[in-house]
Design an enzyme around this catalytic site. Structure first.
Site, PDB file in Angstrom:
ATOM      1  N   HIS A 147      42.132  63.162  69.366  1.00  0.00           N
ATOM      2  CA  HIS A 147      43.206  63.784  67.599  1.00  0.00           C
ATOM      3  C   HIS A 147      42.614  62.899  67.057  1.00  0.00           C
ATOM      4  O   HIS A 147      43.205  61.789  67.319  1.00  0.00           O
ATOM      5  CB  HIS A 147      44.526  63.927  68.093  1.00  0.00           C
ATOM      6  CG  HIS A 147      44.591  64.622  66.984  1.00  0.00           C
ATOM      7  ND1 HIS A 147      44.299  66.191  66.354  1.00  0.00           N
ATOM      8  CD2 HIS A 147      45.538  64.654  66.186  1.00  0.00           C
ATOM      9  CE1 HIS A 147      45.241  66.681  65.494  1.00  0.00           C
ATOM     10  NE2 HIS A 147      45.757  65.587  64.681  1.00  0.00           N
ATOM     11  N   CYS A 164      39.981  68.826  63.606  1.00  0.00           N
ATOM     12  CA  CYS A 164      40.720  67.146  62.757  1.00  0.00           C
ATOM     13  C   CYS A 164      40.150  65.829  61.895  1.00  0.00           C
ATOM     14  O   CYS A 164      40.096  65.387  60.692  1.00  0.00           O
ATOM     15  CB  CYS A 164      42.306  66.864  64.391  1.00  0.00           C
ATOM     16  SG  CYS A 164      40.890  66.570  64.996  1.00  0.00           S
TER      17      CYS A 164
END
Length: 1033
Positions: A351, A98
């Protein structure tokens, strides 16, 4: 419909009046419940298992009425994967990539960079040339990968695309999350180096034009005032955020003047000596795109690992850099264009997402891998992201933000673009790239069409099945007087369950021993019409078919016989009960066991049930399968072990037992009734004499008990102090009244004490075996010193007077004696010798074996004791934790009834005669002794762990972490006052042996408890981007 048990009784009620020989077809159909009324829809909450005609609640409700077409397939609408109008394209997260996706989206929306990359030419294809259609395009360089990715992001019809080619070209590990800031630096350096080979200056210099600025390290000598400059380029400014609340404060600290004094003085070339000086950074020029790295991930000296700073930093949408510049006459107003966010409280997990402004419309978008969300209006919104990352209630509250300002505790990079009034670029995809995009779009359209066709075919098949099921279900019930079949309820349910395609029909599990339908299996069968049965067998096959001819008359007749016998049994039970109330006179009665009388009705019922089961096994088959020989033999053994009627008064010699408390006399009439059910039962008239052999054995047993009691009393009187463990000699303080002591095995003493305490239960001890204390050469295995310490629990010291009595009472195999010899003229000094003498060779071997056993173990128990702050940790604290009163424990064990003693303490041989210990069994015997004497008693705050000698201290710390929720780097472990610090050392090499107690002192926990999830990753060596294309490998 009536409950299942009521239906069962009703099906066989006719047996009360119909004998087995009068059973007709009508009775058979009643047993199989053919005539029961079928249930109507809405009358049953669930299917009636007791009624084979009930076809409600078997899964039919799914097919009756209208059905949503989507239920006929499990294929998602392919149009959900299609890019919406005026929407951006997402990027697939390949596992832990990510952080790469956020930078790709940010660089894609840098129109100048995108345009330059489109103009970049490769060795194989010059810009503007097309790619052969018969050849798949495979990008070779980083620039080609970026070109292709950006072209797809711009004109793809997909909702998201796969960046695996780009990630693979860089050699990144898709399963490991890396430092996003380090990735940005390394990739910009790699891109600049790659583009430096381009001929077009707009392409070659795009990284410098967009991202490169200059600053100077300026050092001023305090003595002479000489100023020296060192000019350097930068692609981002790394700003410390610790202790700051605003972005401008961070920039001010970055440019703050630093004093060079003491050991850090500056060598001035003018003064030709070290002088006090000042040093600061001056910004000389700024790039079009200003990258500000907020140093959220810092090294923690206390833990030795990275941690994340969750400090709120405020920043504005407009940033005026003029106050920080060397020259004040330029244009230095910047607009916020991107905010890169890290969700999570740990530096090792979380994340990454990006908020990026569209340079053409001024609208903000949130890029979260495949999902892209447009912000309402044209304002940046970070509030939701800050709420998601809330680590704990103790965190600082979010400060209020004014108009045009924002604050975040998760932003790690801010990107500003130089404010300009020029219109944004319009970037067109080159023809050769657009051709590649069109090829990919065509593949996507083909996939969409395939998925749509598959959905269409599935729906068509579902509709056909829907109509077919509706028609067949209407014709499923068998009408009265019409041909019918029985079929498995389980198969019917699978036929109605679309998720599992039905297999061929298998009715073998429902067959009786005669190959027909078993009456007891009717609850798992359903009666259906012959028309539907014909359709099922034609389409799905299987068998055997169970129609009206499959109703088993033999089973029904046998069941009728058994049920009638059971009814007769109830009447006979009442009769026998009344007969037992009559007193029997003279010798006209019969002896019956009291236990048999209490349970004769149950025994008779079990006998009838066994006959019922035997009928099923009569042809050697059960449900079509021959029984296993082992199972038959096991059943026979169990039957032999079960109590048969009146065998409870049969002695081992097959005669009448001598105990009259276990039997009673019943009348001839009662015995006749009982004999009908148990014709093979042993018969004893009331005048029958008891077993003569049992009488003899009874007298002998009484005599033996009296003899054992007399022996125990005599031995206890002769060795009273030994029995009570009083006035015992001690080697450590040798008694003055004697120069000789004898040694016997402690095992002998314990066995002897058990016999004396319970002479009627325990076998007498007739011999004293000391061979276990000697080696194969006949030498003693213990030294004088060891017998005063660790080996003292294995031996018992005997006074000379006691030894004389022992020799008279027991058979002694070996005499072991210790003699004290006093030196002439020196009464205080003495020498000690043993007979037989010590065997040095075997003694050394025994010690080596003991040490080896302590260092080589698997699945052994150790104890971790967590120490709290207010308890002082002493050097000798660990041994104290092991203190337990083993002697008192043994005494309590001795006083317990047999069968309740702790196996760790009970060394008796199940009441059998004591066996001598051989030399081979000596080591195991010694281990038992050690285990008994050092039995650990757990204390509060302590937990037991199973470990092996070859596992490392680091692995033990991981176990402790799971047990106590203390991270390995917060653990301080001590054993016997020694700190355990070498994580790579094995437990055996650290001296940790079974039953050890390790003290755990935990450091103060970090505020961020979620970091516990990353302990395994923290403990691994950090390699960063080693071995990837970012470092030229």
């Amino acid at each position: 419909m009536a409950p299942r048990l009521q239906l069962e009784k009703a099906a066989w009620r006719w047996t009360e009046t119909v004998p087995p020989e009068a059973v007709t077809q009508e009775h058979i159909e009643a047993a199989y419940r053919v005539g029961l009324e079928p249930c109507q829809r809405g009358t049953c909450r669930r299917n009636c298992r007791g009624n084979p005609n009930c076809l409600v609640g078997i899964g039919e409700h799914v097919w009756l009425g209208e059905i949503d077409e989507n239920s006929f397939h499990n294929i998602d609408d392919p149009n959900c994967e299609r890019r919406k109008k005026n929407a951006f394209v997402g990027l697939t997260n390949l596992g832990a990539t990510c952080y790469v996706n956020t930078f790709l989206q940010m660089w894609f929306l840098n129109l100048e960079l995108r345009q330059a990359l489109y103009l970049c030419s490769s060795n194989e294809h010059a810009a503007g040339e097309s790619i052969p259609k018969d050849k798949d395009y495979e990008p070779q360089t980083i620039c080609e990968h970026l070109q292709y990715l950006f072209a797809l992001l711009q004109n793809s019809k997909r909702r998201y695309i796969d960046p695996s080619g780009f990630v693979k070209a860089l050699g990144l590990d898709t399963g490991q999350q890396q430092d996003a800031q380090e990735f940005s630096k390394l990739f910009m350096s790699l891109l600049e180096d790659t583009l430096s080979k381009q001929k077009n200056p707009d392409v070659r210099n795009i990284v410098q034009k967009q991202f490169c600025g200059e600053y100077a390290y300026v050092t001023v000598c305090n003595q002479c005032g000489r100023e020296s400059k060192l000019v350097s380029k930068f692609y981002e400014l790394e700003l410390n955020i610790q202790g700051h609340k605003q972005l401008t404060d961070c920039i001010t600290e970055f440019l703050k003047e630093e004093k060079l004094e003491g050991d850090n003085r500056y060598f001035c070339e003018t003064c030709q000596s070290k002088q006090n000086a000042t040093r600061k950074i001056r910004l000389l020029s700024l790039p079009c795109t200003l990258n500000l790295q907020l140093m959220r991930f810092v090294f923690d000296r206390q833990t030795g690992h990275k941690k994340k700073l969750n400090t709120y930093i405020g920043f504005s949408e407009l940033l005026d850099m003029e106050p920080f510049m060397e020259q004040k006459n330029g244009v230095y107003v910047y607009e916020l264009s991107a905010v890169l966010i890290h969700r999570g409280v740990s530096a090792y997990s979380g994340h990454y997402i990006a908020h990026v402004k569209d340079p053409q419309t001024g609208e903000w978008y949130k890029f979260n891998d495949e999902d892209i969300e447009k912000m309402e209006g044209k304002k940046l919104q970070l509030g939701i992201e800050e709420d998601l990352a809330e680590p704990s209630k103790s965190q600082t509250r979010k400060p209020k933000c004014g108009k045009g300002t924002h604050c975040s505790r998760n932003a790690y990079m801010l990107v500003y673009r130089l404010q300009t009034r020029e219109k944004s670029l319009t970037v067109e995809v080159p023809a050769f790239l657009q051709e590649l995009v069109e090829r990919d779009n065509c593949k996507f359209e083909e996939w969409c069409n395939e998925m749509a066709e598959m959905r269409k075919q599935s729906v068509a098949r579902g509709k056909i099945k829907h109509e077919e099921v509706k028609e067949l279900y209407q014709r499923l019930p068998a009408e009265a007087g019409s041909p019918y079949d029985f079929i498995s309820l389980e198969w019917l349910q699978k036929w109605l369950d679309e998720s599992t395609p039905p297999k061929p029909i298998d009715n073998t599990a429902c067959l009786c021993s005669h190959g027909k339908l078993h009456p007891d299996k009717i609850c798992i069968m359903k009666r259906i019409s012959e028309y539907v049965a014909d359709f099922f067998y034609r389409r799905y096959g299987g068998g055997p078919r169970l129609n009206v001819k499959a109703l088993c008359k033999d089973c029904v007749v046998e069941r009728c016989r058994i049920l009638r016998l059971k009814n007769q049994l109830n009447e006979d039970y009442k009769t026998v009960t009344n007969l037992l109330k009559i007193t029997v006179k003279g010798s006209e009665g019969f002896w019956v066991g009291k236990a048999s009388l209490r349970s004769w009705r149950q025994l008779a019922l079990e006998q009838l049930n066994e006959q019922d089961e035997d009928a099923e096994h009569s042809n050697g088959k059960l449900n079509g399968n021959a029984p296993n020989k082992d199972e038959v033999n096991e059943e026979k053994r169990e039957e032999e072990e079960e109590l048969n009627f009146n065998e409870d008064i049969v002695c081992p010699h097959g005669d009448l037992c001598i105990s009259e408390n276990e039997r009673r006399v019943v009348s001839k009439e009662a015995w006749k009734k009982l004999k009908q059910y148990f014709p093979k039962a042993p018969e004893f008239p009331s005048n029958k004499e008891c077993c003569s052999q049992c009488k003899i054995l009874e007298r002998e047993g009484e005599e033996n008990e009296a003899l054992h009691k007399m022996m125990a009393s005599e031995q206890k009187t002769s060795l009273q102090n030994l029995f009570h463990d009083k006035c015992r000699p001690c080697l450590g303080s040798w008694p003055q009244e004697t120069d000789e002591l004898y040694i016997v095995s402690q095992f002998f003493v314990e066995e002897w004490r058990k016999f004396v305490r319970r002479p009627t239960r325990c076998s007498p001890v007739s011999s004293l075996g000391n061979s276990a204390l000697l080696c194969p050469h006949g030498g003693l295995m213990f030294t004088y010193a060891s017998m005063t310490k660790e080996d003292s629990k294995l031996i018992a010291l005997i006074w000379p007077s006691e030894w004389e009595r022992i020799q008279k009472l027991f058979v002694v195999d070996h005499v072991i004696k210790i003699t004290r010899t006093r030196a002439a003229g020196e009464p205080e000094s003495a020498l000690y010798s043993s007979e037989p003498q010590l065997c040095p060779e075997c003694r050394g071997g025994l010690l080596c074996q003991q040490q080896r056993d302590l260092r080589e173990y698997t699945q052994a128990t150790i104890y971790i004791h967590k120490v709290v702050d207010n308890k002082k940790v002493m050097k000798d604290a660990a041994p104290e934790l092991n203190v337990s009163s083993s002697e008192a424990e043994e005494e309590r064990e001795e006083n317990k009834p047999e069968g309740e003693q702790d196996p760790d303490f009970n060394q008796s041989n199940g009441g059998a005669k004591r066996q001598k210990l051989s030399h081979q069994s000596y080591i195991s015997y010694q281990k038992q002794g050690i285990r008994r004497s050092t039995r650990h008693r757990k204390v509060r705050g302590e937990k037991a762990l199973l470990v092996s000698a070859n596992q490392t201290l680091k692995e033990l710390k991981i176990q402790i972490m799971h047990a106590f929720s203390v991270a390995p780097f917060d653990q301080n472990l001590l054993i016997d006052g020694k700190i355990l610090s070498d994580d790579t050392a094995t437990l055996g090499s650290l001296g940790i042996i079974p039953e050890s107690v390790i003290l755990l002192k935990a450091d103060e926990p970090i505020a961020d408890y979620a970091a516990m999830d990353d302990v395994m990753q923290v403990c691994m060596p950090e390699e960063g981007f080693k071995g990837t294309g970012l470092l030229g490998h």
